[in-house]
Every structure is written in C-alpha cells, then in structure tokens.
Design a protein around this motif. Structure first.
Motif, PDB file in Angstrom:
ATOM      1  N   TRP A  26       6.252 -60.111 113.315  1.00  0.00           N
ATOM      2  CA  TRP A  26       7.146 -59.500 113.905  1.00  0.00           C
ATOM      3  C   TRP A  26       7.643 -58.117 113.310  1.00  0.00           C
ATOM      4  O   TRP A  26       7.989 -58.112 112.118  1.00  0.00           O
ATOM      5  N   VAL A  27       7.633 -57.272 113.855  1.00  0.00           N
ATOM      6  CA  VAL A  27       8.277 -55.799 113.442  1.00  0.00           C
ATOM      7  C   VAL A  27       9.563 -55.840 114.143  1.00  0.00           C
ATOM      8  O   VAL A  27       9.929 -55.976 115.485  1.00  0.00           O
ATOM      9  N   LEU A  28      10.587 -55.590 113.228  1.00  0.00           N
ATOM     10  CA  LEU A  28      12.076 -55.791 113.709  1.00  0.00           C
ATOM     11  C   LEU A  28      12.474 -54.194 113.179  1.00  0.00           C
ATOM     12  O   LEU A  28      12.601 -53.849 111.954  1.00  0.00           O
ATOM     13  N   GLY A  29      12.888 -53.739 114.274  1.00  0.00           N
ATOM     14  CA  GLY A  29      13.656 -52.306 114.026  1.00  0.00           C
ATOM     15  C   GLY A  29      15.183 -52.151 114.400  1.00  0.00           C
ATOM     16  O   GLY A  29      15.233 -52.492 115.526  1.00  0.00           O
ATOM     17  N   THR A  30      15.777 -51.601 113.631  1.00  0.00           N
ATOM     18  CA  THR A  30      17.272 -51.288 113.803  1.00  0.00           C
ATOM     19  C   THR A  30      17.485 -50.169 112.959  1.00  0.00           C
ATOM     20  O   THR A  30      17.512 -50.256 111.565  1.00  0.00           O
ATOM     21  N   PRO A  31      18.326 -49.325 113.637  1.00  0.00           N
ATOM     22  CA  PRO A  31      18.916 -48.314 112.644  1.00  0.00           C
ATOM     23  C   PRO A  31      20.116 -48.675 112.230  1.00  0.00           C
ATOM     24  O   PRO A  31      20.470 -49.866 112.310  1.00  0.00           O
ATOM     25  N   VAL A  32      20.854 -48.111 111.190  1.00  0.00           N
ATOM     26  CA  VAL A  32      21.778 -48.490 110.283  1.00  0.00           C
ATOM     27  C   VAL A  32      23.069 -47.962 111.226  1.00  0.00           C
ATOM     28  O   VAL A  32      23.282 -46.866 111.342  1.00  0.00           O
ATOM     29  N   TYR A  33      23.973 -48.905 111.576  1.00  0.00           N
ATOM     30  CA  TYR A  33      25.195 -48.574 112.163  1.00  0.00           C
ATOM     31  C   TYR A  33      26.276 -49.412 111.265  1.00  0.00           C
ATOM     32  O   TYR A  33      26.492 -50.350 111.234  1.00  0.00           O
ATOM     33  N   TRP A  34      27.169 -48.108 110.732  1.00  0.00           N
ATOM     34  CA  TRP A  34      28.291 -48.684 109.761  1.00  0.00           C
ATOM     35  C   TRP A  34      27.742 -49.718 108.818  1.00  0.00           C
ATOM     36  O   TRP A  34      28.243 -50.776 108.659  1.00  0.00           O
ATOM     37  N   TRP A  35      26.740 -49.479 108.048  1.00  0.00           N
ATOM     38  CA  TRP A  35      26.133 -50.144 107.208  1.00  0.00           C
ATOM     39  C   TRP A  35      25.451 -51.554 107.520  1.00  0.00           C
ATOM     40  O   TRP A  35      25.392 -52.572 106.638  1.00  0.00           O
ATOM     41  N   GLY A  36      25.266 -51.725 108.868  1.00  0.00           N
ATOM     42  CA  GLY A  36      24.877 -52.960 109.290  1.00  0.00           C
ATOM     43  C   GLY A  36      23.839 -52.669 110.190  1.00  0.00           C
ATOM     44  O   GLY A  36      23.654 -51.539 110.781  1.00  0.00           O
ATOM     45  N   PRO A  37      23.143 -53.709 111.037  1.00  0.00           N
ATOM     46  CA  PRO A  37      22.161 -53.521 112.249  1.00  0.00           C
ATOM     47  C   PRO A  37      22.979 -53.383 113.505  1.00  0.00           C
ATOM     48  O   PRO A  37      24.111 -53.365 113.525  1.00  0.00           O
ATOM     49  N   THR A  38      22.362 -52.612 114.400  1.00  0.00           N
ATOM     50  CA  THR A  38      22.933 -52.433 115.713  1.00  0.00           C
ATOM     51  C   THR A  38      23.590 -53.821 116.384  1.00  0.00           C
ATOM     52  O   THR A  38      22.915 -55.024 115.851  1.00  0.00           O
ATOM     53  N   MET A  59      17.617 -44.116 109.450  1.00  0.00           N
ATOM     54  CA  MET A  59      19.339 -43.950 109.211  1.00  0.00           C
ATOM     55  C   MET A  59      19.498 -42.502 108.914  1.00  0.00           C
ATOM     56  O   MET A  59      18.521 -41.701 108.435  1.00  0.00           O
ATOM     57  N   GLU A  60      20.678 -42.150 109.145  1.00  0.00           N
ATOM     58  CA  GLU A  60      20.982 -40.714 109.198  1.00  0.00           C
ATOM     59  C   GLU A  60      21.169 -40.316 107.816  1.00  0.00           C
ATOM     60  O   GLU A  60      20.869 -39.322 107.234  1.00  0.00           O
ATOM     61  N   ASP A  61      22.131 -41.194 106.885  1.00  0.00           N
ATOM     62  CA  ASP A  61      22.284 -41.064 105.402  1.00  0.00           C
ATOM     63  C   ASP A  61      21.072 -40.727 104.617  1.00  0.00           C
ATOM     64  O   ASP A  61      19.848 -41.384 105.146  1.00  0.00           O
ATOM     65  N   THR A  62      20.984 -40.259 103.462  1.00  0.00           N
ATOM     66  CA  THR A  62      19.927 -39.921 102.591  1.00  0.00           C
ATOM     67  C   THR A  62      19.791 -41.014 101.594  1.00  0.00           C
ATOM     68  O   THR A  62      19.078 -40.569 100.518  1.00  0.00           O
ATOM     69  N   GLU A  63      20.792 -41.615 101.236  1.00  0.00           N
ATOM     70  CA  GLU A  63      20.939 -42.613 100.101  1.00  0.00           C
ATOM     71  C   GLU A  63      20.416 -43.980 100.542  1.00  0.00           C
ATOM     72  O   GLU A  63      21.173 -44.569 101.685  1.00  0.00           O
ATOM     73  N   GLU A  64      19.458 -44.424  99.959  1.00  0.00           N
ATOM     74  CA  GLU A  64      18.828 -45.804 100.477  1.00  0.00           C
ATOM     75  C   GLU A  64      19.894 -46.884 100.208  1.00  0.00           C
ATOM     76  O   GLU A  64      19.731 -47.937 101.106  1.00  0.00           O
ATOM     77  N   LYS A  65      20.968 -46.906  99.296  1.00  0.00           N
ATOM     78  CA  LYS A  65      21.586 -47.641  99.298  1.00  0.00           C
ATOM     79  C   LYS A  65      22.471 -48.080 100.573  1.00  0.00           C
ATOM     80  O   LYS A  65      23.063 -49.289 100.768  1.00  0.00           O
ATOM     81  N   THR A  66      22.644 -47.056 101.482  1.00  0.00           N
ATOM     82  CA  THR A  66      23.197 -47.310 102.691  1.00  0.00           C
ATOM     83  C   THR A  66      22.514 -48.320 103.738  1.00  0.00           C
ATOM     84  O   THR A  66      23.288 -48.982 104.438  1.00  0.00           O
ATOM     85  N   ALA A  67      21.284 -48.626 103.633  1.00  0.00           N
ATOM     86  CA  ALA A  67      20.616 -49.612 104.173  1.00  0.00           C
ATOM     87  C   ALA A  67      20.685 -51.116 103.500  1.00  0.00           C
ATOM     88  O   ALA A  67      20.004 -52.022 103.981  1.00  0.00           O
ATOM     89  N   ALA A  68      21.282 -50.817 102.333  1.00  0.00           N
ATOM     90  CA  ALA A  68      21.481 -52.379 101.500  1.00  0.00           C
ATOM     91  C   ALA A  68      21.823 -53.529 102.160  1.00  0.00           C
ATOM     92  O   ALA A  68      21.192 -54.437 102.032  1.00  0.00           O
ATOM     93  N   ASN A  69      22.863 -53.451 102.968  1.00  0.00           N
ATOM     94  CA  ASN A  69      23.504 -54.578 103.884  1.00  0.00           C
ATOM     95  C   ASN A  69      22.595 -55.115 104.767  1.00  0.00           C
ATOM     96  O   ASN A  69      22.236 -56.351 105.085  1.00  0.00           O
ATOM     97  N   VAL A  70      21.742 -54.055 105.741  1.00  0.00           N
ATOM     98  CA  VAL A  70      20.895 -54.512 106.523  1.00  0.00           C
ATOM     99  C   VAL A  70      19.634 -55.264 105.837  1.00  0.00           C
ATOM    100  O   VAL A  70      19.299 -56.465 106.295  1.00  0.00           O
ATOM    101  N   VAL A  71      19.141 -54.412 104.769  1.00  0.00           N
ATOM    102  CA  VAL A  71      17.974 -55.214 104.170  1.00  0.00           C
ATOM    103  C   VAL A  71      18.496 -56.542 103.539  1.00  0.00           C
ATOM    104  O   VAL A  71      17.812 -57.571 103.938  1.00  0.00           O
TER     105      VAL A  71
END
Length: 179
Positions: free
Chosen positions: A80-92, A121-133
């Motif tokens: 499975w390829v699961l794609g979601t942008p980061v929305y408010w530190w979470g998935p859509t 994601m718009e942000d340039t800090e990888e930690k912004t995706a930490a909750n989604v990951v």
C-alpha cells in the motif's frame, strides 16, 4: 505478480501528495508491478460509529459505503502507498477516517503487507511530520505491517512544488526498490 495500490489522502487533485503517490505507482508499473490508484477524497467513507457491529461475526460494519470495496482492494494488494499531507501536525481528515475504519477489518487484511508512506508538507522542519509518522508506525506495529519506505517532502505547499525537488522525486521513483 506483486500488486501495489496507492491511496491519496489529499483533497487537492494534482497536488504534491497526488504527484508523489502517482510517481511511486508509475515507477512500480515500469518495473512490472500491477498498480492501482484510489483518491480518498472521491470515496464515500463514513465515520466509524464505535458500535462494534464489525466485531460480531454476522454483523459487519453498519456503514454501507465505499470501505467494503476498498478493503477488498487492500486485501488483494501486497503493498500500500499511503499519501497524506500534514494538516495541523496530523493526517488529512480523508486519510484519518479511512484509517479509523480499519478497526473493523479482519486480521487477514493486514497479513504480509508492506507500506510506503508519502508525506508532503509546507514546513521545512521534518519534526512537523512526527505525529503523522508516529501514528502510522505505532498502528502498523500493532497490526503487523512493515514500512518499506517513508518519503517526507518538506517545503512543498503550492500544488506541483514537489516537482522542483529532484531528490524527493527520485526517492518516490526508487521507493519500490526497497520492497
């Protein structure tokens, strides 16, 4: 033949998530994989009602929507390829309601599956995706799914911006080689 299905959890058609999921699938098809694509924004997926009807052998989910067909596609696919942008530190919302409905799936849906995560994601800090990951890693550990690759595309807000990031596009093209 290995089957790969991509689920795009972004509402933006031709956006960065869509481009990356499609890139993974295109590369997979070129390598001989059987591929399929599903846009969650176009699917009729209702919210889980926490009624536990899905846990009763004769019951099944009380929601009659596109999830029954999507579950069948998930069972048929090896990856499975699961794609979601980061929305408010979470998935859509589209991705979250999709994942929430997995609660009622049989364990066979998850057996021997691998996942490629795509997270722009718009942000340039990888930690912004930490909750989604983290949400995906914890969930997959619980249900026994292996993560083959995680593609985090930083600094890509405008639709199509990811195409100007060759290193991210190359990672998407090479993701299936990690299977």
């Amino acid at each position: 033949m290995t089957k790969i299905i991509g689920f795009c959890g972004s509402p933006r058609k031709n956006g960065n998530t869509d481009i990356l999921v499609q890139t993974v699938l295109k590369s997979a098809a070129e390598k001989g994989f059987d591929t399929e694509y599903a846009a969650l924004n176009k699917a009729n997926i209702k919210f889980c009602q926490a009624c536990d009807a899905c846990r009763k052998k004769e019951g099944g989910c009380v929601q009659k929507d596109d999830m029954q067909a999507l579950e069948e596609k998930m069972k048929e696919a090896d990856v499975w390829v699961l794609g979601t942008p980061v929305y408010w530190w979470g998935p859509t919302a589209q991705m979250k309601v999709f994942v929430d409905r997995w609660y009622g799936f049989s364990r066979e849906t998850f057996q021997n599956k691998k996942v490629i995560l795509v997270i722009p994601m718009e942000d340039t800090e990888e930690k912004t995706a930490a909750n989604v990951v983290g949400m995906f890693k914890d969930s997959f550990e619980y249900i026994g799914i292996e993560i083959a690759d995680i593609i985090i595309a930083k600094g890509v807000h405008e639709a199509g911006a990811v195409e100007s990031k060759p290193e991210i596009m190359k990672q998407a093209e090479n993701a299936v080689s990690k299977l």
